[in-house]
Write an enzyme that holds these catalytic residues in place. Structure first.
Site, short mmCIF file in Angstrom:
data_model
loop_
_atom_site.label_atom_id
_atom_site.label_comp_id
_atom_site.label_asym_id
_atom_site.label_seq_id
_atom_site.Cartn_x
_atom_site.Cartn_y
_atom_site.Cartn_z
N LYS A 1 35.04 68.99 57.03
CA LYS A 1 34.52 67.62 56.98
C LYS A 1 35.29 66.89 55.87
O LYS A 1 35.59 67.49 54.83
CB LYS A 1 33.02 67.68 56.64
CG LYS A 1 32.31 66.33 56.65
CD LYS A 1 30.81 66.53 56.38
CE LYS A 1 30.04 65.21 56.43
NZ LYS A 1 28.60 65.40 56.19
N SER B 1 22.33 66.33 58.07
CA SER B 1 23.69 66.02 58.52
C SER B 1 24.49 67.18 59.11
O SER B 1 25.58 66.96 59.63
CB SER B 1 24.49 65.41 57.36
OG SER B 1 24.13 64.05 57.21
N SER C 1 25.61 63.14 59.54
CA SER C 1 26.91 62.58 59.24
C SER C 1 28.08 63.48 59.58
O SER C 1 29.22 63.00 59.65
CB SER C 1 26.97 62.24 57.76
OG SER C 1 26.89 63.41 56.98
#
Lengths: 480, 484, 95
Positions: B76, B175, B151
């Protein structure tokens, strides 16, 4: 109208750790800009603080030295505000739960009295960087080497009633942190800084007046001047029918005035909250007792001992124990001389201190070491040097001309104590001044001084004055 | 080879049936082909990945390899990666090249894993749909008109579309678990403090925790074993041995006490998702587990508490983005205030600004007690509910999300509706507990997830419960059409 | 709870965020709704409940006082928008 001044001080002492409070970058002073600012100090994305054990140890040491409580649990909080020298946009400090709670110190005043000044709290926090304004037009340059240097903020009670008391308190804390070896106390380099909260009230009134906070006071002298200026300003404001505004003011030492700080005009809303990157600081009883074992003899204790052991007055003892280095020097001197504590005290506080002051030097920088000074004092004690000659030798020692004995030898400053040699000189003077001799013998006693002067002149002041007196009396009085 | 799990690929590499270079090339080819339609990656590291793969092959040859050497993965874009752009999904950091590796990145690098690229995400991890990214929304591989969740939406979409065999994520309020649920994957958020936060760009420090998104619990166990553990650079990292998660996967579930909170089955829950949870429980019962009804009476406080605590911390964490030392700086600032306000005003998107302002407000003078202090107290109540529950049960199960993936743009108009998508997730972060989401079926042809919440540091039990369910089911084996 | 445009402006200023006048009403509406939503917390009885700042009941670990970071200014300043002579440049700071 009689006004009373109320002062409280916030002292920021940079702690003498090797690395920063939350990072492993060096705290050394004077490096090229930003060469000692690591990722944590720069507030880079993703980095995290880890607390320096030594900073905690030093804070505890201070707390113990002022008889304060050491919090078994204290909390680091974020103080949020934007400023270019504050890289994260918040300063890590302690707010509701500081590591050191209530304590106190005693200050000595010039009139010989003393007062106890309360310490509200002392807490750990990180220093900010520096904004440099010179050399750029309309631009400031930011150096973050200082960012993250550990600070102990020592907050006093509003217990001081005059600028002089404020200075005495500041000096006391200064002396203390240096005794404890937790701060180098260097005011020029900013390792020891002071903000003053100043207000006035009518004599006899209990309620405090509105206070102003004075910043940027970087010498003992300026603390006094800044407070005196501010007190007068507040009196003028009130007596002129105005009201003192609570604000932060900057002291300008060049103009000797205080003025409002523009950067602090906006109302402060620091939004303190517990720093989620740091856990509560828990200090075990065992840690505190370990630190307690490392406490040195403190100024007050040392002063008492000096009075007892050396028979010094309270005033002399306080002066000699003002710094640990000065006290060490004195004790080394007494030891090297082998006693004569009073003579040693007189020389340290007299000749030596005067020379240091004149050259703006600290005792550790003195070119005359305790051993060198002892060599000189020994020659006074054994009669080799008169007081006057001793001063001359001291100057030579200061100038780096060698040890006392070598200076005496080289300059031929040795006192003449040989009676026959002095007698011979007296005989010559008597022969050369027959008129004065007969006048003296006729009863003009005042002429005795004339003969002393002549002998001293002839010996360039080296003749032992006591012997000169005795021999002159004998010879002048003898009819031949 | 892209249909294999990470564990299977590890076996193939070890048996030399496959080289890391071949494997890496195959994923890079898929990324090149499919990423334009998904927007799952912000940065693809073609050259670097191949170099790392060759280095890994060399290690495997001279028997200097471990279970992870040569396996590709994606990070990420919240994890600082040395020499690589690390944007956090924000214009603010569009020009930011990290000079250092996050601990998580460093650990996987040292293990010899191959970094394929950095995945798209909601800006500064603030979002539940990946629509707040400066780099544009990510599409759900199961239906390109829908969100992949957020997210960590880029990580989820990349793994779901088989563009990477696994990816890291971070979970502040769901997330990892929510996007894993919405894309048919396994996503674990470990106990707070289990994985170092060093180098992970902070959103809300007391809630953030790194984890992984994988096909199976077995894959997650493999990765978690390498990423977890004490880090002296993170004061909140826990100094506690890391169990051998893989070795414990087969621990029998007989007698496992599963708590089912009645509060999870509220009117906001899609009935079909609720039915899927009950179907999953039937399988657990078959495996010897026992289901107990429990109550989390303060569950209703979790979303409002979260939306005080998280914005408060973020408002302070994001103050360092000021246009001075890194990141976006506005053109020709006239003074300091202008430098700050315009750099930040231009660099942050609307959702980030909303949260910064919310956080600034709840911490400000006069509101601190009513909002922030109050939320700290309700946070205690929420944690206490879980502690009480775990006195009688070993794990808590329920839905990961109230509904399957929603449409792009469907919830962007109203922040509250968006926030409520993480209703089952937030409380777990507030308490600091571990949670895992695993695929448990489909609703409207869209995957839905089962959330398993464990006691502190009980990742072992979560992973074994998830693994044994996955041996009985094949939901996790489903591949979205077009990506087979 | 309804925030006025001026309140939004003052929060934005405290947070150092430039918000255009055009966007103020939208933020006022959003923030008001968020604050209304979190105001539910008022309904919880938190009498004698201790506030919680961290998920784990741990205490701060202490680091040995050793310097292990060396000068990496060149590397770190690669990300800086404006530097000169090793300094980060900003519009003039007024004390």
């Amino acid at each position: 109208m009689q006004w009373e001044t109320v002062i409280g001080l916030e002292i920021h002492a940079q702690l003498l750790t090797n690395s920063k409070i939350f990072s492993a970058a060096s705290t050394a002073f004077g490096a090229a800009p930003n060469t000692q600012a690591c990722l944590v100090d720069l507030g880079y994305p993703g980095v995290l603080p880890v607390l320096n054990k030594e900073a905690v140890r030093m804070a505890v040491k201070f707390g113990l030295a002022v008889g304060a409580g050491i919090a078994p649990r204290s909390v680091f909080a974020r103080k949020n505000y934007f400023y270019p020298d504050l890289p994260k946009g918040y300063q890590i400090s302690q707010y509701e739960l500081p590591v050191v709670s209530k304590g106190s110190v005693e200050i000595e005043l010039e009139d010989g009295s003393s007062r106890r000044i309360g310490i509200t709290r002392a807490h750990l926090e990180e220093d900010a960087g520096k904004s440099l304004h010179e050399g750029f037009e309309g631009i400031s340059g930011i150096d973050l080497n200082r960012a993250g240097t550990p600070l102990l903020e020592i907050v006093s009670e509003p217990d001081m009633r005059s600028a002089k008391e404020a200075v005495a308190y500041m000096k006391k804390i200064h002396s203390l942190v240096r005794y404890l070896e937790i701060c180098d106390g260097n005011l020029q380099e900013g390792s020891f800084r002071c903000d003053a909260n100043v207000s006035i009230r009518r004599k006899g009134e209990h309620k405090f007046g509105t206070r102003t906070e004075l910043k940027n006071i970087n010498s003992f002298h300026f603390v006094e001047k800044a407070i005196l200026y501010e007190v007068q300003r507040q009196i003028d404001v009130i007596e002129g029918g105005g009201k003192v505004v609570q604000e932060t003011r900057l002291y300008d030492s060049k103009k000797n005035e205080t003025r409002p700080m523009r950067s602090k005009e906006e109302a402060n809303d620091y939004r303190y909250f517990p720093d989620p990157d740091l856990l509560p600081l828990e200090i075990a009883e065992s840690f505190v007792s370990e630190v307690r074992k490392t406490l040195p003899e403190l100024p007050d204790g040392k002063k008492q001992r000096f009075m007892r052991a050396y028979g010094l007055s309270a005033y002399d003892a306080a002066l000699l124990t003002a710094s640990r280095e000065l006290a060490d020097y004195y004790e080394m001197l007494v030891q090297a001389v082998g006693g004569e504590a009073k003579l040693c005290a007189n020389w340290v506080m007299g000749e030596l201190s005067a020379a240091l002051n004149q050259n703006n030097q600290d005792i550790v920088q003195s070119p005359v070491t305790a051993v060198m000074l002892a060599g000189l004092l020994k020659r006074i004690l054994d009669g080799t040097l008169s007081g006057k000659l001793a001063k001359e030798v001291f100057e030579a020692l200061w100038a780096g001309e060698g040890e006392a004995d070598a200076v005496i030898e080289k300059k031929g400053l040795k006192q003449i104590t040989d009676s026959s040699a002095i007698g011979k000189i007296i005989d010559e003077i008597m022969t050369a001044n027959p008129r004065q001799l007969s006048d003296y013998r006729a009863g003009k006693d005042k002429l005795f001084a004339f003969f002393v002067g002549q002998v001293m002149k002839a010996t360039q002041g080296k003749a032992n004055p006591q012997q000169v007196n005795e021999l002159l009396k004998k010879k002048l009085g003898a009819y031949s | 080879m892209h249909t294999k799990t990470l564990t299977e690929l590890a076996r193939d590499l070890k048996a030399r049936k496959l080289s890391s270079e071949e494997l890496t090339r195959s994923y890079l080819t898929r990324i090149e082909r499919f990423n334009p339609q998904l927007n799952a990656f912000i940065t693809v590291l073609q050259e670097e990945a191949l170099a790392a793969a060759r280095a890994a092959d060399a290690r495997i040859k001279c028997a200097d390899a471990n279970a992870l050497t040569g396996l590709p993965l994606a990070h990420k874009d919240i994890f600082c990666t040395a020499g690589v752009k690390t944007s956090c999904g924000s214009k603010m950091l569009d020009n930011f090249v990290s000079p250092y590796d996050a601990t998580v990145v460093e650990r996987f690098r040292q293990a010899g894993m191959v970094l394929l690229g950095k995945t798209n995400m909601d800006e500064f991890a603030m979002g539940s749909s990946n629509e707040t990214s400066f780099y544009g929304p990510v599409k759900n591989p199961w239906d390109p008109t829908r969100v992949p969740g957020g997210s960590s939406g880029g990580s989820a979409a990349a793994v779901a579309a088989r563009l990477a065999p696994a990816a890291t994520g971070t979970d502040t309020g769901g997330s990892i678990r929510q996007p894993a649920a919405l894309t048919g994957l396994t996503g674990i958020k470990p106990t707070y403090g289990r994985v170092s936060r060093y180098g992970m760009i902070a959103f809300a420090s007391s809630l953030d925790q790194a984890g992984v998104i994988t096909y199976t619990a077995e894959d997650a166990a493999l990765l978690l074993g390498a990423m977890a553990g004490f880090d002296p650079r993170d004061s909140t990292s826990v100094d506690r041995p890391v169990p051998d998660y893989t070795a414990e996967l087969e621990r029998p579930l007989k007698g496992l006490r599963i708590g089912l909170p009645k509060e999870f089955f509220d009117p906001g829950l899609d009935g079909r998702v609720g039915a899927a949870v009950h179907a999953a429980l039937t399988i657990y019962k078959k495996l010897g587990a026992e289901v107990r009804d429990i109550s989390l009476p303060n569950f209703w406080l979790s979303v409002p508490t979260y939306y005080v605590v998280a914005p408060a911390e973020c408002s302070s964490n994001l103050s360092r983005f000021d246009g001075v030392r890194f990141g976006h700086r506005c053109e020709s600032p006239v003074d300091l205030l202008d430098l700050y306000t315009r750099s930040r005003g231009e660099g942050f998107g609307a959702e980030v600004k909303r949260r910064i302002m919310t956080g600034t407000y709840v911490l400000s003078a006069g509101y601190y007690d009513a909002y922030y202090l109050k939320a700290q107290k309700t946070r205690t109540l929420i944690r206490q509910d879980f502690i009480t529950a775990f006195e009688n049960v070993d794990v808590i199960m329920g839905p990961s999300t109230p509904t399957p993936a929603f449409g792009l743009g469907e919830k962007t108009g109203d922040p509250i509706t968006m926030y409520l998508n993480d209703i089952y997730a937030n409380g777990v972060n507030l308490a600091g507990l571990p949670g895992i989401s695993i695929p448990m079926g489909f609703v409207d042809k869209l995957p839905v997830g089962l959330q398993i919440i464990g006691n502190y540091f009980d990742e072992t039990r979560l992973l074994s419960a998830a693994h044994q369910y996955q041996r009985e089911t094949d939901w996790h084996r489903q591949i979205p059409r077009g990506f087979e | 709870m309804s925030l006025t445009p001026d309140e939004v402006r003052s929060i934005a200023r405290l947070a150092r965020l430039a918000i255009s006048d055009r966007d103020i009403p939208r933020y006022a509406d959003n923030l008001s709704r968020i604050l209304d939503f979190v105001a539910q917390l008022d309904k919880a009885d938190t009498t004698s409940v201790a506030p919680m700042a961290h998920p784990l009941d741990m205490s701060q670990r202490l680091r040995e006082d050793a310097v292990t970071e060396s000068n990496q200014r060149e590397l770190f300043q690669k990300n800086a928008p404006q530097v000169e002579a090793g300094l980060y440049l900003v519009p003039k700071v007024i004390e």
